[in-house]
Design an enzyme around this catalytic site. Structure first.
Site, PDB file in Angstrom:
ATOM      1  CD  GLU A 282      -3.437   0.031   1.721  1.00  0.00           C
ATOM      2  OE1 GLU A 282      -4.373   0.798   1.864  1.00  0.00           O
ATOM      3  OE2 GLU A 282      -3.380  -1.093   2.257  1.00  0.00           O
TER       4      GLU A 282
ATOM      5  CD  GLU B 187      -4.292  -0.836   9.063  1.00  0.00           C
ATOM      6  OE1 GLU B 187      -3.532  -1.820   9.024  1.00  0.00           O
ATOM      7  OE2 GLU B 187      -4.913  -0.418   8.070  1.00  0.00           O
TER       8      GLU B 187
HETATM    9  C1  BGC Z   1      -5.302   2.227   4.622  1.00  0.00           C
HETATM   10  C2  BGC Z   1      -5.833   3.351   5.431  1.00  0.00           C
HETATM   11  C3  BGC Z   1      -6.873   4.057   4.651  1.00  0.00           C
HETATM   12  C4  BGC Z   1      -7.950   3.067   4.432  1.00  0.00           C
HETATM   13  C5  BGC Z   1      -9.154   3.588   3.782  1.00  0.00           C
HETATM   14  C6  BGC Z   1      -6.398   1.285   4.341  1.00  0.00           C
HETATM   15  O1  BGC Z   1      -6.006   0.196   3.630  1.00  0.00           O
HETATM   16  O2  BGC Z   1      -4.212   1.626   5.208  1.00  0.00           O
HETATM   17  O3  BGC Z   1      -5.184   3.811   6.430  1.00  0.00           O
HETATM   18  O4  BGC Z   1      -7.293   5.272   5.101  1.00  0.00           O
HETATM   19  O5  BGC Z   1      -7.455   1.936   3.742  1.00  0.00           O
HETATM   20  O6  BGC Z   1      -9.836   2.588   3.290  1.00  0.00           O
END
Ligand code: BGC
Length: 991
Positions: free
Chosen positions: A478, A759
């Site tokens: 990501e 997270e």
């Molecule tokens: C990310 C986030 C993001 C989110 C929104 C995730 O996969 O890591 O932090 O804001 O997706 O869908």
């Protein structure tokens, strides 16, 4: 006397390669006394140091580009250059002197400079070039080397390289690496903007034959990007655009550019990819390839590549550099037999390896953030990102070989090493920390070591996710510039580091990637929109509330923290487009019901089916953010003097607020689904009429209590939760939340050994197992947004929006939570701000530093002026203290610049913490059965009321984490309201 120092141009010290035609100049000022202000300044800008020297000593001289003369102004931050037009490559030397409020002039500051870049794409005489071969662009390819040799005459006065690439580049001249910046030219919205960098290579260029060498890598441009496994999102050919400009002492200029004369070959990097890692085979190196005299006859040629030069723009802000080195702290053998090294810190960058062994030995290094419960390397949460570096030795028996990757980076704390030619030791590895070179500006510490570790984790989350673009995470497939994450964290980011230029760059990309209808992509640069698959295409990966609002919230935050009005002007069309897009999404009732929204992303959801999860509905969140962004836009229109726009958008904001109330607020003051986030947004964004606010705040507190003083918020509600509580007089409850060590809370990961922000609230669950590997980053700054509350409320340093950039500093610390001291420092645009307090049994002491040329308002917890001393003396107006008055249990003091030590005496500790109703670990009706039973007094009280059978009750295990108060509904025969009151009374009197 004032002394100007720390001269900067566009936030940078002595920058070169600037394309801003009227760059803004800033300086700080020191003074040897309090209440020192600047009342006038004079800036001198000259073409040469000698010209500057002559002009500043009053001699008539040529080459003065700007003499502002004595300008009656207190401005010392972002003063726009207003001299004669500047030409490409021009170096401008400058100095400033200032006058104080007594009209005394300072001496001239030390001189500083900035240098213009190419300024106009028409000044690129070079061409884009690409290696002359075809390749399979569907998989990683060896990184090409490009070179060109050329002759230079003697008497070189100056040499500059202007360079950029499609893909990443590493530049060398005459065998030397030109800069220590890495991952250049950085990541931008490449279709619209590609940054070039400027390097001063005067010291490397020489008379006779020279050679330029450039290595190119896939990078963000054509490597794997996004979670759909795609490559080539921005283009599929690597290319170079470079212009070496030599100025001779007689004024002649010679240009060596990227052109058809360059040569190319595949180099030792077999593959390099941001997510996947890098494989380097030393045996394939071309010794001397970047030096004069090298024979490149067997190399390929290059092709001119047709690509726009119009979109090539000068670098804004700092490049990514090696920032720190970390040695592993221990090594271990995992149950699977892996040889693992632990760096003791979840970090972002790469590992430098030293090894000696036979030719062809390949060392493989796998990177991971955590070990699993058995102690093996855990890589499932990386998803498809490999994070593997491989280094093949050429075999130099008498010397170590040293390897560092070039075009990748990893998020890791642990590495597993395979294929090492001998038993590897701690000394064979160094962790190189990479991030944008944003200078640190803030510190926070307090008497609770867990909170200090939390601050450490926030800072490391920022380091690891500020790698040219503000990203969600730095490890899995990501690493994208998620707008939502960015807007929630930006205010904290502005405390920890000087991020103004970093965000100026990113916001330009945001404007560039905004869709024609004003919608804002989920990520900037818009990699997801470019992926263009069924799950992600330009319009389906844009437009979420609280994510797109970054277009408005981020410029506003930079304005507040740095006073940057030019950024507001620049971003104004983008903000207007976003708000107009929002307007287009609603009907006459102004409630935003359509489209896709992430909502209160990753909010805490209980797993017990009998108690519903606190989910805040999307329409409520979307409509709340619509009102908020519209109001901020109205504010910014006002700042920019756009009065009719200001009116239009404040009218619109009023309508949306009314719609919010109509749709989501009941007559009794209940908001939407009664979740913490619903109350938090309504209160933080001022969506409620005055008369409903205190009731809403009380309901929020009730919700927090019901959750046993835990938060249930996600990305959207969490950043504002403690602010709302402290704003409405519940700082004690905010501290209670902050001090929680059980899941979900900020300190839960700290107790689990985290060194960055996670997270998920429960990335590692209480039983040691992991959250779903599909989304479980251990380095995600979003929940680190609590940092803002630590600085603004605990330490109490805040800005006044009417005088942004800390021109007027507010000191309003709020004690509580059992802290006995807290201290924050901030290197503001005007200089150092410090707020440090200490609570003793007898008094409350606050030491502050107010920068020169600013003023401050201090709010002290003192009932009357008699209780306050400053520097050990009774508080009197004079010597920097401009006024003091007491009202509503607080003392408000206005001061000019300087250091002050206030003490509020006559207060015992309890009084000083007035209003603090809860301290960490308090037990009451909202505590869980588990917490109550763990406390001896509470346990006795419970057993007395329920009898000894309580602990044997069937299914007791299921309700251990349920607040006592909620058990009423399940066991009404056992737990009556009277019993609950009795238990609480027993707790209050003894616990
Ligand atoms: C990310 C986030 C993001 C989110 C929104 C995730 O996969 O890591 O932090 O804001 O997706 O869908």
């Amino acid at each position: 006397m004032l002394t100007p120092y720390d001269l900067t141009c566009e936030y940078l010290t002595n920058p070169i390669g600037m394309d801003v035609r009227r760059p803004r100049l800033s300086w700080k000022t020191s003074a040897d006394r309090r209440s020192a202000r600047q009342t006038a300044y004079q800036v001198l800008v000259a073409e040469s140091p000698s010209g500057l020297e002559a002009a500043s000593t009053g001699q008539t001289t040529t080459g003065v580009l700007w003499d502002s003369s004595r300008e009656m102004s207190s401005a010392s931050v972002q003063v726009p250059y207003a001299g004669s037009a500047l030409r490409p490559g021009q170096r401008c030397y400058w100095q400033v002197r200032v006058w104080d409020e007594n009209d005394a002039a300072s001496g001239w500051s030390d001189s500083a400079y900035w240098e213009m870049g190419l300024m106009d794409s028409a000044n690129w005489q070079a061409d884009w070039i690409t290696p002359d071969w075809d390749e399979d662009v569907n998989q990683s390819q060896p990184a090409p080397l490009l070179r060109r040799s050329f002759n230079l005459n003697s008497d070189i006065l100056a040499a500059r390289v202007y360079v950029t690439s499609l893909g990443l580049y590493e530049l060398r001249l005459n065998g030397q690496r030109v800069v220590d910046a890495v991952l250049t030219p950085g990541w931008t919205s490449y279709d619209h903007r590609i940054q070039y960098q400027t390097y001063d290579v005067t010291a490397l260029a020489r008379e006779g034959e020279n050679a330029l060498g450039v290595m190119l890598g896939d990078g963000w441009y054509r490597g794997y990007m996004g979670f759909t496994g795609q490559r080539n999102l921005f283009g599929n050919r690597l290319a170079l655009l470079l212009q070496l400009q030599i100025t001779y002492t007689d004024g002649r200029v010679e240009i060596i550019g990227s052109d058809a004369l360059w040569r190319a070959i595949r180099g030792p990097i077999q593959m390099a990819d941001i997510y996947m890692g890098e494989s380097y085979d030393t045996r394939l190196e071309k010794p001397g390839w970047d030096e004069a005299g090298y024979n490149d006859a067997d190399w390929h040629g290059v092709r001119l590549f047709d690509h726009s030069k119009e979109i090539v723009v000068a670098q804004v802000g700092p490049a990514v550099r090696r920032q720190e080195q970390i040695r592993p702290v221990r090594s271990l053998h995992s149950p699977k037999g892996e040889i693992i090294f632990d760096f003791g810190q979840n970090m972002v960058g790469w590992v430098k390896v030293r090894a000696r062994g036979p030719a062809g030995t390949t060392i493989t290094i796998r990177h991971a953030e955590v070990l699993d419960q058995q102690g093996n390397l855990y890589t499932e949460n990386l998803r498809s990102a490999r994070q593997i570096t491989r280094f093949t030795l050429k075999g130099t028996p008498d010397a170590d070989e040293v390897f560092e990757p070039h075009f990748t980076f990893q998020g890791f704390q642990y590495i597993a090493v395979e294929g090492f030619p001998s038993e590897p030791t701690l000394d064979d590895f160094i962790g190189i920390v990479l991030h944008s070179a944003i200078p640190p500006t803030g510190t926070f510490e307090c008497s609770n070591p867990l909170i200090n570790q939390l601050q450490h984790n926030i800072v490391w989350g920022q380091k690891g996710n500020f790698v040219d673009v503000p990203t969600d995470c730095p490890q899995r497939d990501e690493r994208l510039g998620w707008t939502g994450d960015t807007q929630v964290f930006i205010r904290t980011a502005c405390f920890n580091m000087d991020v103004a230029a970093f965000f100026t760059k990113w916001l330009r990309d945001l404007s560039a990637d905004q869709l024609p209808n004003g919608s804002v992509p989920f990520v900037i640069p818009d990699a997801l929109g470019r992926a263009n698959t069924e799950i992600a295409s330009a319009s389906s990966s844009a437009g979420s509330s609280a994510w797109g609002d970054a277009a408005v919230i981020c410029p506003w935050t930079i304005y507040l923290c740095y006073g940057d009005t030019r950024l507001l002007e620049e971003q104004y069309p983008s903000m207007v487009a976003w708000v107009n897009y929002l307007r287009s999404q609603v009907d006459q009732d102004y409630v935003w019901r359509s489209g896709f929204h992430f909502g209160d992303w990753l909010d805490y959801r209980g797993t017990w089916s009998l108690i519903p999860s606190p989910v805040t509905n999307l329409e409520l969140i979307a409509t709340a953010f619509f009102a908020y962004s519209t109001e901020l836009l109205a504010n910014m229109a006002r700042v920019l003097g756009k009065t009719s726009d200001a009116q239009i958008y404040s009218n619109l904001a009023a309508k949306v607020k009314a719609a919010f109330k109509n749709e989501f607020v009941s007559a009794a003051g209940r908001i939407g689904p009664n979740t913490q986030t619903a109350y938090v947004l309504a209160l933080h964004f001022d969506l409620l009429p005055e008369e409903l606010r205190s009731e809403a705040a009380a309901r929020l507190v009730e919700e927090v209590r019901k959750a046993n003083y835990h938060l249930t918020t996600g990305f959207v509600g969490t950043p504002y939760l403690c602010h709302v509580l402290s704003r409405y007089g519940y700082t004690d409850v905010a501290y209670e939340l902050l001090n929680q060590e059980g899941f979900p809370s900020w300190l839960y990961p700290v107790k689990k050994g985290a060194t960055t922000i996670w997270e998920r609230w429960d990335g590692i669950k209480p039983d040691g197992s992991f959250q779903d590997a599909g989304m479980n980053s251990f380095n995600h700054y979003a929940y680190g947004a609590i940092g803002e509350w630590l600085y603004r409320v605990v330490a109490g340093i805040d800005v006044d929006p009417a005088e942004p950039g800390y021109k007027h500093v507010l000191f309003q610390p709020q004690c509580g939570g059992g802290l006995t001291k807290a201290r924050a420092t901030l290197d503001s645009p005007y200089g150092l701000v410090v707020s440090a307090w200490e609570l003793t049994d007898a008094d409350f002491r606050l030491s502050i530093t107010v920068p020169v040329n600013t003023h401050a308002t201090i709010r002290l917890p003192a009932q009357s002026l008699d209780c306050v001393t400053e520097g050990g003396q009774p508080l009197t107006v004079g010597d920097g203290i401009l006024s003091a008055q007491s009202a509503d249990g607080a003392t408000i003091i206005e001061v000019g610049s300087g250091n002050y030590q206030f003490t509020t005496t006559g207060l015992n500790r309890v009084k000083a913490m007035a209003g603090v109703r809860h301290v960490a670990g308090r037990l009451d009706r909202y505590s869980s059965l588990r917490d109550l039973l763990a406390n001896e007094t509470a346990r006795v009280a419970l057993i007395q009321l329920f009898g000894p059978d309580l602990l044997q009750a069937p299914m007791i295990g299921m309700v251990m984490d349920t607040p006592l108060e909620q058990l009423i509904q399940f066991v009404p025969h056992l737990l009556t309201a009277e019993k609950l009151n009795a238990i609480e009374a027993a707790l209050n009197s003894t616990v």
